[in-house]
Design a protein around this motif. Sequence first.
Motif, PDB file in Angstrom:
ATOM      1  N   ALA A 165       8.436  34.373  24.610  1.00  0.00           N
ATOM      2  CA  ALA A 165       9.033  34.298  23.277  1.00  0.00           C
ATOM      3  C   ALA A 165       8.039  34.732  22.206  1.00  0.00           C
ATOM      4  CB  ALA A 165       9.530  32.883  23.014  1.00  0.00           C
ATOM      5  N   ASP A 166       6.776  34.302  22.337  1.00  0.00           N
ATOM      6  CA  ASP A 166       5.763  34.679  21.350  1.00  0.00           C
ATOM      7  C   ASP A 166       5.462  36.175  21.406  1.00  0.00           C
ATOM      8  OD1 ASP A 166       5.677  32.090  20.532  1.00  0.00           O
ATOM      9  OD2 ASP A 166       3.713  31.620  21.387  1.00  0.00           O
ATOM     10  N   TYR A 167       5.385  36.724  22.613  1.00  0.00           N
ATOM     11  CA  TYR A 167       5.172  38.172  22.724  1.00  0.00           C
ATOM     12  C   TYR A 167       6.323  38.948  22.088  1.00  0.00           C
ATOM     13  CZ  TYR A 167       1.036  38.443  25.775  1.00  0.00           C
ATOM     14  OH  TYR A 167      -0.252  38.397  26.283  1.00  0.00           O
ATOM     15  N   SER A 168       7.557  38.460  22.258  1.00  0.00           N
ATOM     16  CA  SER A 168       8.700  39.177  21.685  1.00  0.00           C
ATOM     17  C   SER A 168       8.648  39.147  20.156  1.00  0.00           C
ATOM     18  CB  SER A 168      10.009  38.574  22.182  1.00  0.00           C
ATOM     19  OG  SER A 168      10.243  37.287  21.651  1.00  0.00           O
ATOM     20  N   ILE A 169       8.169  38.032  19.584  1.00  0.00           N
ATOM     21  CA  ILE A 169       8.014  37.955  18.133  1.00  0.00           C
ATOM     22  C   ILE A 169       6.981  38.964  17.646  1.00  0.00           C
ATOM     23  CG2 ILE A 169       7.197  36.485  16.239  1.00  0.00           C
ATOM     24  CD1 ILE A 169       8.412  34.096  17.788  1.00  0.00           C
ATOM     25  N   LEU A 170       5.955  39.174  18.452  1.00  0.00           N
ATOM     26  CA  LEU A 170       4.906  40.138  18.093  1.00  0.00           C
ATOM     27  C   LEU A 170       5.336  41.593  18.352  1.00  0.00           C
ATOM     28  CD1 LEU A 170       1.814  38.261  19.589  1.00  0.00           C
ATOM     29  CD2 LEU A 170       2.353  38.554  17.149  1.00  0.00           C
ATOM     30  N   GLY A 171       6.504  41.771  18.966  1.00  0.00           N
ATOM     31  CA  GLY A 171       6.966  43.124  19.278  1.00  0.00           C
ATOM     32  C   GLY A 171       6.311  43.709  20.512  1.00  0.00           C
ATOM     33  N   LYS A 172       5.637  42.876  21.294  1.00  0.00           N
ATOM     34  CA  LYS A 172       4.988  43.337  22.526  1.00  0.00           C
ATOM     35  C   LYS A 172       5.947  43.069  23.687  1.00  0.00           C
ATOM     36  CE  LYS A 172       0.258  42.694  20.877  1.00  0.00           C
ATOM     37  NZ  LYS A 172      -1.081  42.085  21.141  1.00  0.00           N
ATOM     38  N   TYR A 173       6.941  43.942  23.795  1.00  0.00           N
ATOM     39  CA  TYR A 173       8.064  43.662  24.679  1.00  0.00           C
ATOM     40  C   TYR A 173       7.715  43.800  26.156  1.00  0.00           C
ATOM     41  CZ  TYR A 173      10.473  43.919  20.236  1.00  0.00           C
ATOM     42  OH  TYR A 173      10.847  43.708  18.941  1.00  0.00           O
ATOM     43  N   ASP A 174       6.818  44.715  26.487  1.00  0.00           N
ATOM     44  CA  ASP A 174       6.412  44.829  27.893  1.00  0.00           C
ATOM     45  C   ASP A 174       5.729  43.546  28.361  1.00  0.00           C
ATOM     46  OD1 ASP A 174       7.454  47.362  27.989  1.00  0.00           O
ATOM     47  OD2 ASP A 174       5.533  48.385  27.744  1.00  0.00           O
ATOM     48  N   ASP A 175       4.915  42.958  27.481  1.00  0.00           N
ATOM     49  CA  ASP A 175       4.255  41.692  27.813  1.00  0.00           C
ATOM     50  C   ASP A 175       5.264  40.546  27.881  1.00  0.00           C
ATOM     51  OD1 ASP A 175       1.619  42.726  27.957  1.00  0.00           O
ATOM     52  OD2 ASP A 175       1.487  42.715  25.782  1.00  0.00           O
ATOM     53  N   ALA A 176       6.269  40.591  27.016  1.00  0.00           N
ATOM     54  CA  ALA A 176       7.317  39.569  27.057  1.00  0.00           C
ATOM     55  C   ALA A 176       8.071  39.649  28.382  1.00  0.00           C
ATOM     56  CB  ALA A 176       8.282  39.762  25.882  1.00  0.00           C
ATOM     57  N   VAL A 177       8.369  40.871  28.804  1.00  0.00           N
ATOM     58  CA  VAL A 177       9.068  41.069  30.080  1.00  0.00           C
ATOM     59  C   VAL A 177       8.258  40.504  31.239  1.00  0.00           C
ATOM     60  CG1 VAL A 177       9.798  42.834  31.739  1.00  0.00           C
ATOM     61  CG2 VAL A 177      10.430  43.053  29.331  1.00  0.00           C
TER      62      VAL A 177
END
Length: 537
Positions: A83-95
């Motif tokens: 969730a935190d990665y997605s807020i930062l726009g780091k979607y590959d890391d969120a995945v």
Amino acid sequence: MLGQKKWKSVLLLLIAVMVLSITAIPGGNAYAMNVWGIYKEAQQLEAKGKYTEAIAKYKIIAAEFVKTQQYGNASNIYRNIGADYSILGKYDDAVASWDLEALYAGKVGQTQISIAAKRKADALRSSAQLFVETEAAKLGNTNYHQAIFEPKNGALIGAYAELDPKVHNAKTSNPFYTEGFPQLTGKKHAAYLLYFTYGNPLSSLKSHIEEARANGTALQLGIQPIKGLNQVQDDAYLHQFAQEIADAGIPIFVRFANEMNGDWVPWNGNPKLYIEKFRLVANVIHKTAPDSAAMVWAPGQIPEYNIEDYYPGDAYVDWVGVSLYTIFNPTLDPLKKGEDRSSHLDKFDLIYKLYADRKPVFISEGGVSYMYPEKLQDKTAWSSYQLKQFYMTLPMVYPKVKGVFYFDSNHDASNRVKYYMLSANAKLLEAYKQSIASPFYLSTVGDESPIAYRKISGATVEASTQKVSAYVKSWTPILSKVTYEIGGKVVAATTQLPWKASINFAVYKGKSITVVVKAYDSNGKLATTQKVPVTVK
């Protein structure tokens, strides 16, 4: 020595101290105060908007939980990290984080949590597959099952069109869809879908059969035993029906009792009985009309869990179809921004993987809605992109697909209008025209595609100029541009699906190279960078 009573008192005091120094992270077991302290620090950092620092704290905890095999808590922490990665726009890391959430939830039997985490990850997952166009003749029988009506390469295009008033007038037959739909779409179609109630005589479709014969088209009959499966018997009606098919003089796809895996049809719920009745119909059709009909088994794309339960067996099935529809649905958007990030193309994946090596597979009916019906919001740009991506990429990703039927109707079943009608939306119609223009899509049963596609991702490509296309998927539902880089240099760029470009591989002969695929969102912002290994022969 302490007395027994005093010793018990000391022991109880020690236990009490230990209990007071231990707390629990929600959903898990008890842990030492320092773990809880790190968890609280991460939450405080989140509250201040310091997500990178919070992630670092969470990763410490996650590693400890994995080390001590506390997988339920590990899953919870990876959910927060994603969730935190997605807020930062780091979607590959969120995945990557949500993949771990799914993994560890699965280890402790939290199946629904695991499924939900995988769904989130897939919605944002970026990927790129590269293909080159080749002569279909070079593939020989690679994609061929030797089934009745099956092209070696290429897909028959078809449609359900009798409810589109622009292409069909049921009262006057002027126009009739066999002529009106090709005029609308700019290309002759190989077959048309009709729904047919089991128990009726085939002669009730006399005008449709005559028009199909006159225009050189096939019919797909969606045969529905409305009164239930027990209506289907080895009787005079079934044998007469099979004889009428044999005498029709056109190719007929007999799609018996489709979408049997869904609880919205009366023939759902008893796989054993369904298989018995399908086999009965197949035996009669195969015996009476061996050169005139193909038996089609066609579940719905959802639900998936029970699809295989209804399969009648290879000896009874000639083609495998699927009902494949996409209606805009933002409720599963992991970013909570009101987008539908799913891929209409990806929904074909399960049926293809299960049956494409055994039978010709096709979309027996389907479409992409241009409206979000719950809100009556126009989603034409989204649906047009999905439609083009589907038709243009399908031959590459799923080369054994042998047919696609478009559902050309604004259907109002269940008081929920589903907006697929091409004549009602000029942009969607134009997207469809562009999509079926490829010679891969065939206008007549018996035609063959002159072209095919070969995947080169992680494989080889000839050292010459090649026509390269790609299936690029990312977190953003619409891409506007794709570039190809080799050795740090842009070698091609394209703004049109399926991201086709000519690349000269001769200069890399004998080398293993990396093709860097960069995709840009609808605003021109870089959405994803994917590295694809290729060996040049």
